[in-house]
Design a protein around this motif. Structure first.
Motif, mmCIF file in Angstrom:
data_model
loop_
_atom_site.group_PDB
_atom_site.id
_atom_site.type_symbol
_atom_site.label_atom_id
_atom_site.label_comp_id
_atom_site.label_asym_id
_atom_site.label_seq_id
_atom_site.Cartn_x
_atom_site.Cartn_y
_atom_site.Cartn_z
ATOM 1 N N GLN A 142 5.170 -0.256 5.227
ATOM 2 C CA GLN A 142 5.191 -0.604 6.646
ATOM 3 C C GLN A 142 3.805 -0.516 7.280
ATOM 4 N N MET A 143 2.771 -0.399 6.444
ATOM 5 C CA MET A 143 1.413 -0.249 6.965
ATOM 6 C C MET A 143 0.567 -1.487 6.700
ATOM 7 N N LEU A 144 -0.238 -1.832 7.700
ATOM 8 C CA LEU A 144 -1.234 -2.897 7.605
ATOM 9 C C LEU A 144 -2.561 -2.250 7.995
ATOM 10 N N PHE A 145 -3.552 -2.337 7.122
ATOM 11 C CA PHE A 145 -4.817 -1.641 7.302
ATOM 12 C C PHE A 145 -5.965 -2.631 7.429
ATOM 13 N N PHE A 146 -6.748 -2.484 8.499
ATOM 14 C CA PHE A 146 -7.954 -3.287 8.715
ATOM 15 C C PHE A 146 -9.153 -2.367 8.551
ATOM 16 N N ASP A 147 -10.207 -2.835 7.864
ATOM 17 C CA ASP A 147 -11.374 -1.979 7.695
ATOM 18 C C ASP A 147 -12.654 -2.803 7.715
ATOM 19 N N ASP A 148 -13.664 -2.277 8.410
ATOM 20 C CA ASP A 148 -14.938 -2.999 8.565
ATOM 21 C C ASP A 148 -16.086 -2.361 7.789
ATOM 22 N N SER A 149 -15.779 -1.449 6.887
ATOM 23 C CA SER A 149 -16.843 -0.752 6.166
ATOM 24 C C SER A 149 -17.714 -1.722 5.383
ATOM 25 N N ALA A 150 -19.019 -1.560 5.546
ATOM 26 C CA ALA A 150 -19.970 -2.406 4.820
ATOM 27 C C ALA A 150 -20.473 -1.699 3.560
ATOM 28 N N TRP A 151 -20.246 -0.397 3.436
ATOM 29 C CA TRP A 151 -20.787 0.344 2.298
ATOM 30 C C TRP A 151 -19.731 0.721 1.257
ATOM 31 N N SER A 152 -18.473 0.772 1.619
ATOM 32 C CA SER A 152 -17.395 1.074 0.670
ATOM 33 C C SER A 152 -16.251 0.103 0.915
ATOM 34 N N ASP A 153 -15.586 -0.301 -0.139
ATOM 35 C CA ASP A 153 -14.435 -1.185 0.009
ATOM 36 C C ASP A 153 -13.176 -0.331 0.149
ATOM 37 N N HIS A 154 -12.995 0.196 1.367
ATOM 38 C CA HIS A 154 -11.829 1.039 1.628
ATOM 39 C C HIS A 154 -10.531 0.274 1.403
ATOM 40 N N CYS A 155 -10.533 -1.018 1.657
ATOM 41 C CA CYS A 155 -9.314 -1.814 1.446
ATOM 42 C C CYS A 155 -8.886 -1.747 -0.019
ATOM 43 N N ALA A 156 -9.812 -1.958 -0.941
ATOM 44 C CA ALA A 156 -9.480 -1.901 -2.374
ATOM 45 C C ALA A 156 -9.045 -0.491 -2.762
ATOM 46 N N MET A 157 -9.735 0.510 -2.236
ATOM 47 C CA MET A 157 -9.379 1.900 -2.548
ATOM 48 C C MET A 157 -7.969 2.218 -2.077
ATOM 49 N N VAL A 158 -7.628 1.787 -0.864
ATOM 50 C CA VAL A 158 -6.297 2.045 -0.308
ATOM 51 C C VAL A 158 -5.238 1.273 -1.094
ATOM 52 N N GLU A 159 -5.516 0.012 -1.439
ATOM 53 C CA GLU A 159 -4.552 -0.775 -2.214
ATOM 54 C C GLU A 159 -4.239 -0.104 -3.554
ATOM 55 N N ARG A 160 -5.263 0.448 -4.211
ATOM 56 C CA ARG A 160 -5.056 1.095 -5.520
ATOM 57 C C ARG A 160 -4.282 2.404 -5.387
ATOM 58 N N ALA A 161 -4.664 3.235 -4.437
ATOM 59 C CA ALA A 161 -4.090 4.580 -4.335
ATOM 60 C C ALA A 161 -2.813 4.655 -3.496
ATOM 61 N N CYS A 162 -2.582 3.662 -2.653
ATOM 62 C CA CYS A 162 -1.438 3.689 -1.739
ATOM 63 C C CYS A 162 -0.653 2.387 -1.871
ATOM 64 N N PRO A 163 0.073 2.213 -2.972
ATOM 65 C CA PRO A 163 0.760 0.941 -3.212
ATOM 66 C C PRO A 163 1.727 0.585 -2.090
ATOM 67 N N GLY A 164 1.628 -0.662 -1.664
ATOM 68 C CA GLY A 164 2.481 -1.148 -0.585
ATOM 69 C C GLY A 164 1.727 -1.419 0.701
ATOM 70 N N VAL A 165 0.574 -0.747 0.907
ATOM 71 C CA VAL A 165 -0.220 -0.989 2.113
ATOM 72 C C VAL A 165 -0.862 -2.369 1.995
ATOM 73 N N VAL A 166 -0.703 -3.187 3.023
ATOM 74 C CA VAL A 166 -1.361 -4.491 3.082
ATOM 75 C C VAL A 166 -2.707 -4.262 3.766
ATOM 76 N N THR A 167 -3.772 -4.843 3.215
ATOM 77 C CA THR A 167 -5.102 -4.606 3.771
ATOM 78 C C THR A 167 -5.799 -5.908 4.150
ATOM 79 N N GLN A 168 -6.722 -5.799 5.105
ATOM 80 C CA GLN A 168 -7.528 -6.939 5.534
ATOM 81 C C GLN A 168 -8.927 -6.429 5.854
ATOM 82 N N ARG A 169 -9.923 -6.935 5.162
ATOM 83 C CA ARG A 169 -11.309 -6.552 5.451
ATOM 84 C C ARG A 169 -11.776 -7.259 6.716
#
Length: 191
Positions: A142-169
């Motif tokens: 039930q989570m949608l995550f937006f992230d603007d980090s230029a130094w780490s890909d938090h979206c990829a990290m969250v997708e790997r560790a928290c299956p089910g979270v939809v992410t958008q950089r």
């Protein structure tokens, strides 16, 4: 974006914050900014400010009054720079500081009780019921995550560790087209 949530365009959508602000001062500034930035509604060729409604007010929509466990800002323990390991598990449980305060209160009651073991069992049961009622978990699905980090890909990290979270950089900061893209990805993942 926040105006759409304020206006109820997305139904009962609730917002949360997972920020890895890197200093205590940055945390302080981020939290203060939430309470002074006013919500704007967009109409054709005009932008109207909703008097007295701040971004913080929109963030509080749908959560228990006074509860701020969904505002995970910083990287001091229990948080870290890896949102997938700290911020998201906390948001999933949606308990945060309130759980710690309730636990401390219950432990104090248990320590003061004459019959410690039965009291602890009763407190644990009561605590679990209260926690479930006040702080329902928010599944990753039930989570949608937006992230603007230029130094780490938090979206990829969250997708790997928290299956089910939809992410958008959002590499240029949150833009309306990225907000829409994220909402579409979320809808597609649920269909």
């Amino acid at each position: 974006m926040e105006q759409e949530v304020h206006d109820g365009v997305h139904g009962e959508m609730r917002l949360a914050v997972a920020s890895s602000a890197d200093t205590p001062r940055a945390v302080e500034i981020g939290k203060a900014a939430m309470k002074i930035l006013e919500v704007m509604t967009h109409r054709v060729r005009t932008i109207d400010i909703v008097p007295g409604k701040t971004f913080y007010d929109v963030l509080m929509r749908g959560w228990e009054p006074g509860y701020e466990g969904h505002l995970q800002v910083g990287r001091s323990p229990p948080l870290s720079s890896d949102k997938s390991k700290t911020h998201f598990p906390i948001l999933k449980e949606a308990t945060g500081v309130w759980e710690l305060k309730l636990t401390e209160c219950l432990l104090r009651l248990v320590d003061e009780a004459i019959s410690v073991r039965p009291m602890r069992l009763q407190c644990d049961r009561t605590f679990r019921r209260a926690k479930a009622a006040l702080f329902p978990s928010v599944p990753y699905e039930q989570m949608l995550f937006f992230d603007d980090s230029a130094w780490s890909d938090h979206c990829a990290m969250v997708e790997r560790a928290c299956p089910g979270v939809v992410t958008q950089r959002t590499p240029r900061g949150m833009q309306y087209d990225e907000w829409q893209r994220g909402l579409h990805k979320f809808a597609d993942a649920r269909s």
